[in-house]
Design an enzyme around this catalytic site. Structure first.
Site, PDB file in Angstrom:
ATOM      1  N   THR A  63       0.850  -1.111  -0.168  1.00 27.87           N
ATOM      2  CA  THR A  63       0.062   0.129   0.125  1.00 27.87           C
ATOM      3  C   THR A  63       0.812   1.147   0.049  1.00 27.87           C
ATOM      4  O   THR A  63       0.488   2.259  -0.707  1.00 27.87           O
ATOM      5  CB  THR A  63      -0.998  -0.062   1.075  1.00 27.87           C
ATOM      6  OG1 THR A  63      -1.769  -1.113   1.113  1.00 27.87           O
ATOM      7  CG2 THR A  63      -1.923   1.252   1.146  1.00 27.87           C
ATOM      8  N   TYR A  64       1.941   1.028   0.976  1.00 31.56           N
ATOM      9  CA  TYR A  64       2.896   2.196   0.738  1.00 31.56           C
ATOM     10  C   TYR A  64       3.427   2.433  -0.663  1.00 31.56           C
ATOM     11  O   TYR A  64       3.321   3.565  -0.944  1.00 31.56           O
ATOM     12  CB  TYR A  64       3.946   2.070   1.640  1.00 31.56           C
ATOM     13  CG  TYR A  64       4.926   3.365   1.806  1.00 31.56           C
ATOM     14  CD1 TYR A  64       4.920   4.378   2.891  1.00 31.56           C
ATOM     15  CD2 TYR A  64       6.307   3.015   0.898  1.00 31.56           C
ATOM     16  CE1 TYR A  64       6.009   5.121   2.854  1.00 31.56           C
ATOM     17  CE2 TYR A  64       6.991   3.930   1.032  1.00 31.56           C
ATOM     18  CZ  TYR A  64       7.055   5.332   1.998  1.00 31.56           C
ATOM     19  OH  TYR A  64       8.020   6.007   2.154  1.00 31.56           O
ATOM     20  N   ASP A  65       3.793   1.613  -1.133  1.00 29.73           N
ATOM     21  CA  ASP A  65       4.225   1.698  -2.531  1.00 29.73           C
ATOM     22  C   ASP A  65       3.337   2.129  -3.483  1.00 29.73           C
ATOM     23  O   ASP A  65       3.801   3.046  -4.293  1.00 29.73           O
ATOM     24  CB  ASP A  65       4.788   0.101  -3.034  1.00 29.73           C
ATOM     25  CG  ASP A  65       6.239  -0.460  -2.390  1.00 29.73           C
ATOM     26  OD1 ASP A  65       6.590   0.472  -1.635  1.00 29.73           O
ATOM     27  OD2 ASP A  65       6.162  -1.791  -2.270  1.00 29.73           O
ATOM     28  N   SER A 109      36.178  14.477  17.980  1.00 29.41           N
ATOM     29  CA  SER A 109      36.056  13.347  18.466  1.00 29.41           C
ATOM     30  C   SER A 109      35.661  13.283  19.853  1.00 29.41           C
ATOM     31  O   SER A 109      35.692  14.070  20.561  1.00 29.41           O
ATOM     32  CB  SER A 109      37.534  12.944  18.138  1.00 29.41           C
ATOM     33  OG  SER A 109      38.562  13.469  18.719  1.00 29.41           O
ATOM     34  N   LYS A 140      28.155   3.124  21.170  1.00 32.07           N
ATOM     35  CA  LYS A 140      29.013   3.707  20.068  1.00 32.07           C
ATOM     36  C   LYS A 140      28.982   3.310  18.777  1.00 32.07           C
ATOM     37  O   LYS A 140      29.625   1.865  18.456  1.00 32.07           O
ATOM     38  CB  LYS A 140      30.485   3.820  20.747  1.00 32.07           C
ATOM     39  CG  LYS A 140      31.521   4.562  19.768  1.00 32.07           C
ATOM     40  CD  LYS A 140      32.966   4.393  20.403  1.00 32.07           C
ATOM     41  CE  LYS A 140      33.810   5.230  19.842  1.00 32.07           C
ATOM     42  NZ  LYS A 140      33.953   4.643  18.323  1.00 32.07           N
ATOM     43  N   ARG A 161      31.304  14.209   8.535  1.00 32.20           N
ATOM     44  CA  ARG A 161      32.109  14.960   9.736  1.00 32.20           C
ATOM     45  C   ARG A 161      33.394  15.779   9.167  1.00 32.20           C
ATOM     46  O   ARG A 161      33.971  16.649   9.394  1.00 32.20           O
ATOM     47  CB  ARG A 161      32.456  13.725  10.673  1.00 32.20           C
ATOM     48  CG  ARG A 161      33.261  14.206  11.898  1.00 32.20           C
ATOM     49  CD  ARG A 161      33.717  13.254  12.892  1.00 32.20           C
ATOM     50  NE  ARG A 161      34.218  13.911  14.221  1.00 32.20           N
ATOM     51  CZ  ARG A 161      35.731  13.652  14.001  1.00 32.20           C
ATOM     52  NH1 ARG A 161      36.367  13.161  13.020  1.00 32.20           N
ATOM     53  NH2 ARG A 161      36.319  14.315  15.005  1.00 32.20           N
ATOM     54  N   LYS A 354      35.527   1.487  25.195  1.00 32.30           N
ATOM     55  CA  LYS A 354      35.624   0.735  23.968  1.00 32.30           C
ATOM     56  C   LYS A 354      35.612  -0.876  24.590  1.00 32.30           C
ATOM     57  O   LYS A 354      35.826  -1.378  25.576  1.00 32.30           O
ATOM     58  CB  LYS A 354      36.763   0.805  23.209  1.00 32.30           C
ATOM     59  CG  LYS A 354      37.181   2.115  22.689  1.00 32.30           C
ATOM     60  CD  LYS A 354      36.252   2.510  21.600  1.00 32.30           C
ATOM     61  CE  LYS A 354      36.605   1.746  20.268  1.00 32.30           C
ATOM     62  NZ  LYS A 354      37.741   2.014  19.463  1.00 32.30           N
ATOM     63  N   CYS A 448      23.578 -17.988 -13.055  1.00 36.78           N
ATOM     64  CA  CYS A 448      22.732 -18.241 -14.430  1.00 36.78           C
ATOM     65  C   CYS A 448      21.968 -19.464 -14.291  1.00 36.78           C
ATOM     66  O   CYS A 448      21.243 -19.713 -15.402  1.00 36.78           O
ATOM     67  CB  CYS A 448      23.679 -18.412 -15.698  1.00 36.78           C
ATOM     68  SG  CYS A 448      24.688 -19.803 -15.451  1.00 36.78           S
ATOM     69  N   CYS A 467      27.076 -17.368 -18.997  1.00 38.24           N
ATOM     70  CA  CYS A 467      26.607 -16.948 -17.506  1.00 38.24           C
ATOM     71  C   CYS A 467      27.394 -15.718 -17.575  1.00 38.24           C
ATOM     72  O   CYS A 467      28.729 -15.258 -17.618  1.00 38.24           O
ATOM     73  CB  CYS A 467      27.513 -18.023 -16.750  1.00 38.24           C
ATOM     74  SG  CYS A 467      27.749 -17.416 -14.904  1.00 38.24           S
TER      75      CYS A 467
END
EC number: 6.5.1.2
Length: 711
Positions: A63-65, A109, A140, A161, A354, A448, A467
């Site tokens: 429906t969205y499509d 950073s 992160k 960035r 980390k 193929c 192929c």
């Protein structure tokens, strides 16, 4: 003023249970079309928000499509396109290059460490300088950080960035990402610059890599590389075809700032900005998300809660559908943030704790089957990215069906990965068996659908040059160093020409024209002219080069040379190959197995058709090769088009008199012979290696000095 919430319009027929049977476009007035377009745009934005932000869609995908297709139909019919229309998400026109723009606020950073002592030192410094605080803890993300700027609720620009002060304007590409709203919802600020992380979901990454491998393309090393490579594509349509997503996680600047980071994140979903559901708050009055329940005793030092958060996230890391390499711990209060300030490189109010790198042991997520030039099927294990000897590895060879059976390897198993000679990753052993049995290669080619045949431990697609995967690699080989050496036609160029539907066979090389090439991204008049000159010069190739270029299994340059000596013409060779393979066995370097392989190649209907098509454009030439040693000890490289004879003839001529003719320049090269439109790469290599560059007249003079007639 803030943008009004268009989606509050209860009269919008496309919000709930929308119709998908639309009246004919020609029956609509312009005013009615404009009204329908606005309703469709508002409804699609709302459906996007529910899908990407709330994860609670209210209509089916089909429906969205249908709504999306109707919007595009009306915009095209009534010329109602708009920069922030949802239809812009399919990609705009390619651009020449990205514009560099300055960020609204620095994108610095984050100070980071994998040691808990460093995390506690960060917390001690924060406590000394601003007292007790509350922390917001976030995953992160291991993606690409970007700035998104909204003015009056509309997306004005999206910037990478870069160096933290300025980056590349990739707005056209960002518009193609479904979770990036073109317009904000609700009572959003007049001006808002937010930081987000663009990423490729792990399951989508593995699917995308599998498709690349099966197409014969080089896969991406990890999701971050895939994201970075995609977001910097000059063609937004390419970006639109790749599965990118985004999380928003910081306000860089706004006309109406909240007092805390937590309050900002609480507003994001109201504006249509997607936030991660694993964010937690720890510390005094940590009453947002599930922090109070999961962190235990709230009387503890807040940093203990942050450390506990990191440990819990590490345990579920492999279950997430996005890559993370740690957690980010942020001071929640904005006033405290200002007091803490920043260094030249990072904000002093945030710290990244980390995770340890995954080392050598990792699960197999999927298996892709790569089809080589000769049809050989190579199974490739797609892995959760893992560190092996300092290199991130996301795929590893499984070698062949016998190896797979011997190691009992299958999707889902945890395996140890090694690198052969510190270069090629391979699966060494299964360390945790999580599947039943071992992986079996398919019975049909994944490209193929031709039957797969086994030859000892190997498996081969029987599709031959019919192929697509073998075709692409065959074109690359035909044009490569062991073929006709068509400079300017490497892997990337062949892929581009095939994707543009300009090459469906090797023979199509000879149908290319300048307009075909100059219409493609990255091709100018000069590069197009150079390639066409290379192709034109290959229409009368020496027989050995042509035989090698066809890519017959086991027939490389050396064997091709022996076959050319033996048969003299392509017609005589082909007749023997098709009707009398035992005749081939009398040739040096050709035994029973090679002879049978050559016979099978030329009796294949698909291969024969391809060869016949090429012969409509190409006439292989034979040159006698054993005439003298006048040039013994010299090495020549040829580039560009020669007037007196073809480049292939020139190569065979010098070889017939004892010299070597190679395809690339090195320190062992004695002469680079440059004809018309020479390749820039070979000239540069010659200059770097102090190799003399001679034109055709100087080459003829050199031959004359040695008593060689070039006519």
């Amino acid at each position: 003023m803030p943008v009004a919430d268009e989606n509050a319009d209860e009269d919008n027929p496309y919000l709930r249970d929308p119709p998908t049977d639309f009246e004919p476009v020609e029956e609509l007035s312009e005013a009615e079309a404009e009204r329908r377009v606005e309703q469709l745009r508002a409804a699609i934005r709302e459906h996007d928000r529910r899908y990407y932000v709330e994860s609670e869609p209210v209509i089916a995908d089909r429906t969205y499509d249908a709504l999306f297709a109707r919007l595009r139909e009306l915009e095209d019919a009534f010329e109602l396109t708009h920069p922030d229309s949802p239809t812009r998400a399919v990609g705009g026109e390619p651009i020449e290059e990205f514009e560099t723009v300055e960020h609204v606020a620095p994108m610095l950073s984050i100070d980071q460490s994998g040691e808990v002592e460093d995390v506690r030192e960060f917390a001690d410094r924060v406590q000394r300088e601003v007292g007790d605080v509350r922390y917001v803890c976030e995953p992160k993300f291991d993606g690409v950080s970007m700035e998104f700027v909204y003015e009056d609720g509309r997306l004005e620009r999206a910037v990478t960035r870069g160096d933290g002060r300025e980056g590349d304007d990739v707005t056209a590409n960002a518009r193609t990402i479904g979770s990036v709203p073109q317009r904000l919802h609700g009572d959003s600020p007049d001006f808002l610059a937010v930081r987000g992380e663009v990423y490729m979901p792990k399951d989508a990454f593995q699917k995308h890599n599998r498709e690349r491998i099966e197409r014969g393309e080089e896969p991406f090393a990890n999701p971050r590389n895939a994201t970075a490579g995609t977001i910097r594509q000059l063609d937004p349509a390419v970006v639109a075809d790749r599965p990118l997503d985004v999380f928003f996680f910081d306000v860089l600047e706004a006309s109406d700032l909240e007092d805390s980071h937590r309050a900002e994140l609480e507003r994001f979903p109201d504006w249509g900005l997607r936030v991660n559901d694993r964010v937690e708050v720890v510390g005094e009055s940590a009453d947002w998300s599930s922090a109070a329940e999961s962190s235990g005793d709230e009387s503890r030092d807040p940093i203990d809660g942050a450390i506990d958060y990191r440990d819990r996230l590490l345990e579920v890391r492999d279950d997430l559908d996005y890559e993370i390499d740690g957690v980010v711990i942020k001071v929640d209060d904005r006033e405290a943030r200002e007091e803490l300030g920043r260094t030249a490189r990072h904000d002093r109010w945030a710290f990244a704790y980390k995770f340890p790198a995954r080392a050598e042991v990792t699960p197999i997520v999927d298996v892709a089957v790569q089809v080589g030039r000769t049809g050989r099927l190579t199974p490739v294990a797609l892995l959760e990215p893992v560190d092996v000897g300092g290199v991130t590895v996301s795929r590893a060879s499984l070698h062949n069906p016998e190896e797979i059976a011997a190691k009992n390897v299958n999707v889902g198993d945890t395996v140890r990965v090694q690198r052969a000679g510190d270069v090629i990753p391979y699966v060494e052993e299964v360390v945790e068996k999580n599947s039943e049995g071992h992986y079996d290669l398919p019975d049909a080619c994944p490209v193929c659908d031709s039957p797969v045949e086994r030859d000892g431990p190997m498996a081969f697609c029987t599709g031959g040059l019919g192929c697509d995967a073998q075709l692409r690699r065959s074109i690359e080989y035909y044009a490569g160093d062991d073929g006709l050496d068509l400079e300017g036609l490497g892997e990337e160029s062949v892929r581009q020409l095939v994707d543009a539907d300009l090459l469906a066979s090797v023979a199509d090389l000879y149908e290319l024209d300048r307009a075909d090439l100059t219409d493609l991204e990255g091709w100018g008049e000069t590069s197009a002219a150079n390639l066409l000159a290379e192709i034109e010069a290959s229409r009368e190739p020496p027989l050995p080069a042509f035989l090698s270029a066809l890519g017959v299994p086991h027939v490389g340059p050396t064997t091709a040379r022996e076959l050319a000596r033996e048969f003299g013409t392509f017609e005589a060779f082909r007749e023997a190959a098709e009707a009398d393979p035992e005749r081939l066995e009398g040739v040096d370097d050709v035994g029973e197995t090679v002879a049978e392989t050559i016979h099978e190649f030329f009796t294949s209907e698909a291969n024969a058709e391809v060869v016949d098509d090429v012969l409509e454009h190409v006439t292989p030439q034979h040159v006698e090769m054993d005439t003298g040693d006048e040039l013994e000890g010299l090495t020549f490289v040829f580039t560009g088009s020669l007037e007196g004879l073809t480049r292939g003839d020139a190569q065979e001529l010098v070889e017939a008199h004892g010299a070597n003719a190679t395809s690339s320049v090195s320190g062992n090269t004695d002469y680079l012979v440059a004809g018309d439109d020479p390749g820039a790469t070979k000239r540069a290599d010659a200059e770097d290696n102090d190799v003399p560059i001679v034109d055709e007249d100087a080459f003829d003079a050199l031959l004359e000095e040695r008593g060689i007639d070039s006519d």
